[in-house]
Write an enzyme that holds these catalytic residues in place. Structure first.
Site, mmCIF file in Angstrom:
data_model
loop_
_atom_site.group_PDB
_atom_site.id
_atom_site.type_symbol
_atom_site.label_atom_id
_atom_site.label_comp_id
_atom_site.label_asym_id
_atom_site.label_seq_id
_atom_site.Cartn_x
_atom_site.Cartn_y
_atom_site.Cartn_z
ATOM 1 N N ASP A 1 -1.952 -0.124 -9.717
ATOM 2 C CA ASP A 1 -0.765 0.595 -9.930
ATOM 3 C C ASP A 1 0.396 -0.277 -9.248
ATOM 4 O O ASP A 1 1.298 0.335 -8.776
ATOM 5 C CB ASP A 1 -0.820 2.090 -9.086
ATOM 6 N N ASP B 1 0.234 -1.413 -5.469
ATOM 7 C CA ASP B 1 1.511 -0.975 -5.292
ATOM 8 C C ASP B 1 2.751 -2.327 -4.778
ATOM 9 O O ASP B 1 3.580 -1.976 -4.013
ATOM 10 C CB ASP B 1 1.573 -0.009 -4.053
ATOM 11 N N GLN C 1 -2.362 0.383 0.397
ATOM 12 C CA GLN C 1 -1.132 0.185 -0.205
ATOM 13 C C GLN C 1 -0.322 -0.902 0.475
ATOM 14 O O GLN C 1 0.122 -0.437 1.699
ATOM 15 C CB GLN C 1 -0.307 1.474 -0.673
#
Length: 366
Positions: free
Chosen positions: A195, A174, A149
């Site tokens: 995401d 992210d 991330q």
């Protein structure tokens, strides 16, 4: 006469010097009329020493700024010179970024720009996390790092009434973490693959481009390879991630049908009876009046695993149990299969907009 003059001088009010309300950040300060710095963080530090309620504007000149600034003072305007001219970048990744975070957490610690204050406006610049996600994505286990991330922007827990206008937020996994209060993103670009818009905050994105980026691992036709949103909205909170009147696009290399609109993130949380996925994080994601290109999977939504009570990542959370909804979708990816989605918001988009970003209707005044 001298004694009278001295007495008058002692009684006269002291000269009051007003603190500056504007600073300049530019590669060289030789020609600046304003208080000037060659990096963003020192300008933010100078602004933070002013404890008055005035708004302070930091003008960032064209250039590349390799740093990890934190906005900790309220009433800050951070204004670049255009997304193609002013670029803020850094390459931290969650695997090794824990030292940047107050609690040692790598994901928030990886952010290139952190906002942890109220009434903040960021405009006309690019914020990028330059960690080479694709290189790691090409690796097989066990060479691949487990925590890739890499945030561009963190809206931290003390943030509220944050406005991002005409910005480009670039990352892969992210990109934008909404972990605070209310935030509005307008007329902007947000790009990523896993995401890349996520968190428990109240986030309204409108009139913007949401660009899915490619993965390195081979794509299996018919499967979902990437995910736009991963909300973890508390069940007690009315608003989560709302994407309104925006364009869901893709860069070259993203296959047809490879991307889900959202999946339900239930963060692992410590409770009195153990550490497991938070059952009250019933994420909300709304897509209203959005264009969807053909990279959107026909199911539109998908599942997400969380930590079970035995500590394994085997707890499955389903989109039909979340607060996911779309309306007014159009474009080649708009048509969706019936997967049993039943939840619907009880408020209109106008009401939701007022709740999340009603404060933004009035321009700030000193």
């Amino acid at each position: 006469m001298k004694s009278l003059a001295l007495a008058g001088a002692l009684l006269a009010p002291a000269t009051v010097y007003a603190a500056p309300d504007a600073y300049t950040v530019q590669p060289s300060c030789d020609q600046s009329a304003l208080p000037c710095y060659t990096a963003i963080q020192p300008a933010l530090d100078a602004a933070a020493r002013d404890t008055s309620p005035q708004w302070i504007t930091i003008h960032v000149a064209p250039g590349d700024y390799a740093e990890k600034p934190v906005v900790a003072r309220s009433r800050i305007r951070l204004m670049g010179s255009g997304i193609k001219r002013t670029r803020l970048h850094f390459g931290a990744v969650a695997q090794t970024a824990g030292s940047y975070h107050r609690a040692g957490w790598g994901t928030p610690g990886s952010a290139t720009l952190t906002i942890n204050a109220t009434d903040v406006i960021v405009s006309s610049l690019t914020v990028e996390n330059t960690y080479d996600y694709l290189a790691n994505d090409r690796l097989s286990e066990p060479a691949r790092i487990r925590n890739p991330q890499a945030l561009a922007v963190l809206l931290d827990i003390a943030s509220d009434r944050v406005r991002l206008d005409r910005v480009a937020l670039l990352g892969y996994q992210d990109t934008l973490f909404a972990n605070g209060g209310r935030a509005l993103v307008r007329r902007s670009l947000i790009a990523g693959n896993i995401d890349f818009i996520f968190g428990n905050g109240q986030l309204l994105i409108e009139d913007s481009e949401i660009r899915s980026r490619q993965r390195s691992e081979p794509y299996v036709t018919g499967t979902i390879q990437s995910f736009i949103a991963a909300p973890s909205t508390p069940l007690s909170q009315q608003n989560g991630i709302v994407i309104y009147r925006s364009r869901l696009t893709r860069e070259d290399g993203v296959p047809d049908g490879a991307v889900a609109l959202a999946r339900p993130w239930h963060p692992t949380t410590r409770f009195a009876d153990g550490r497991y996925a938070d059952p009250a994080a019933v994420g909300q994601a709304l897509f209203i009046d959005c264009y969807m290109d053909s990279h959107i999977h026909p199911d539109h939504w998908t599942t997400m695993n969380g930590t079970a009570r035995d500590g394994t990542a085997t707890q499955v959370f389903y989109p039909k149990d979340s607060r996911f909804f779309e309306s007014g979708s159009f474009g080649p990816g708009a048509k969706a299969r019936d997967t049993g989605m039943t939840w619907k918001p009880t408020r209109t988009i106008s009401q939701i907009r007022r709740q999340i970003a009603g404060w933004a209707a009035v321009e700030p005044r000193d």
